[in-house]
Design an enzyme around this catalytic site. Structure first.
Site, short mmCIF file in Angstrom:
data_model
loop_
_atom_site.label_atom_id
_atom_site.label_comp_id
_atom_site.label_asym_id
_atom_site.label_seq_id
_atom_site.Cartn_x
_atom_site.Cartn_y
_atom_site.Cartn_z
CG ASP A 24 50.35 41.07 21.96
OD1 ASP A 24 50.34 41.11 20.72
OD2 ASP A 24 51.38 41.18 22.64
CD GLU A 80 55.23 43.27 18.72
OE1 GLU A 80 56.27 43.79 18.28
OE2 GLU A 80 54.55 43.79 19.64
#
Length: 382
Positions: free
Chosen positions: A72, A137
């Site tokens: 991400d 994350e």
């Protein structure tokens, strides 16, 4: 693998907009890439369009080295402010620009390519390399939490997280906690405040009590420094001539072992209980994010191997340091056995989350070689 192919792989995954989600598109790309080189992968579904990726090479006969990166990225903001479109990777003057170029798709791509090249070169690996590519994350270490709870980190003997560290190696970082406190009041006309309960005023009581506690903390950590608290988001009321019936505040805390996560939870709970005992105060506290400090062995094999491999490749000695931020390591260290962790990847943290984020192409390609050397040396040791 030719240098242009190495670079194209990174460009391809930068071009996938995985802003706080859509990581499955990255996982699919990497899984297909690995498959073309005879390496199997497994997707671990987190939610719709969100899946972590686990892949392995080696014979598993000796130690297991984990390599981890998140798929991400944070929001790019206003694309008009970027020199180049954030999701169209652009090469210029030895740099590759794009959202996620440094945080941390370059580290992830370098790890995947290192595994592929070792497989293609038929290197004898007397052990196993395990890739753990994670979702979420940036918004809670969601994938790392899931993979750890499902046992994917239980067999690791060391872990390398490819966050932009450079050129340094991080071996410890602070914990991180986010909270939301909600204050409930009662509407009234601002000319007659005695008929209402001001939720903002009561929220301010909470903030003042927290700041008194923060000011009282004298402990520090010789490696990580000070415990910190910041109020970062606040909202309340709906018009200027009405007493507000609702107010909210969010805050972020960076913890150290001397003032740890459990202590913070206890202190904040006591503050809320104390204030709620007062007339017309109603506060509700929710912990949104609770990540532990990470302390690893500065003299571990993997740390020394990383230093030596970087010096061999780049001709530069690098330091072992600590970081104020947090990483997926805060979840992976909850695995069933202890193992050393280092955070070591291409890019510099100063460009992460910034407009015109970039990674130096030479640094990226150097780290592919560094990871290959680290894998070989770590698995060769008994």
């Amino acid at each position: 693998m030719e240098q242009q192919e190495r670079l194209q792989i990174l460009k391809d995954i930068i071009n996938i907009d995985s802003t706080n989600g859509n990581e499955e598109a990255v996982a699919n790309y990497l899984g297909e890439l690995l498959s073309r080189h005879g390496i199997d992968s497994k997707k671990v579904q987190y939610a719709e369009k969100r899946a972590s990726l686990v892949s392995e090479i080696g014979d598993g006969g000796n130690r297991v080295l984990g390599l981890s990166g998140h798929m991400d990225v944070v929001d790019a903001g206003d694309p008009e402010k970027w020199t180049y479109p954030p999701f169209e990777a652009t090469e210029k003057d030895g740099k590759l620009y794009g959202r996620g170029s440094t945080d941390m798709k370059s580290g992830l791509a370098a790890m995947v390519i290192a595994m592929i090249e070792l497989k293609d070169e038929k290197k004898n690996l007397p052990g196993k390399v395990k890739l753990l590519a994670t979702v979420g994350e940036e918004v809670g270490e969601l994938g790392a939490e899931q993979l750890t709870s499902e046992g994917y980190a239980d067999d690791l003997d060391a872990l390398v997280i490819g966050e932009p560290s450079g050129p340094r190696i991080w071996y410890a970082h602070k914990g991180s906690m986010n909270y939301t406190v909600t204050s409930y009041g009662k509407n009234a006309h601002s000319s007659m405040p005695e008929f209402g309960v001001n939720a903002i005023d009561n929220l301010a009581l909470f903030y003042n009590e927290v700041e008194k506690f923060v000011a009282s903390v004298k402990e520090t950590n010789p490696l990580l420094g000070n415990f910190t608290h910041n109020a970062t988001v606040i909202s309340g009321g709906n018009q200027v001539n009405s007493i507000p019936e609702l107010a909210k505040m969010q805050g972020n805390i960076r913890t150290i072992p001397e003032v740890d996560n459990d202590e913070i939870k206890n202190v904040f709970a006591k503050i809320v209980d104390k204030l709620n005992a007062e007339k017309n105060v109603k506060l509700e506290l929710v912990w949104d994010y609770d990540k532990l400090p990470v302390f690893s062995d500065k003299d571990s094999d993997i740390a020394k191997i990383g230093q030596a491999a970087y010096e061999k490749q780049a001709g530069q000695k690098i330091d072992l340091v600590t970081s104020p931020g947090t990483t997926d390591a805060a979840e992976f260290i909850k695995a069933k056995k202890e193992f050393p962790v280092i955070i070591f990847g291409p890019g510099v943290i100063e460009t992460a989350h910034q407009i015109d984020e970039y990674v130096a192409i030479e640094n990226y390609t150097d780290m592919i070689e560094v990871y290959k050397e680290m894998i070989i040396q770590f698995l060769a040791e008994k």
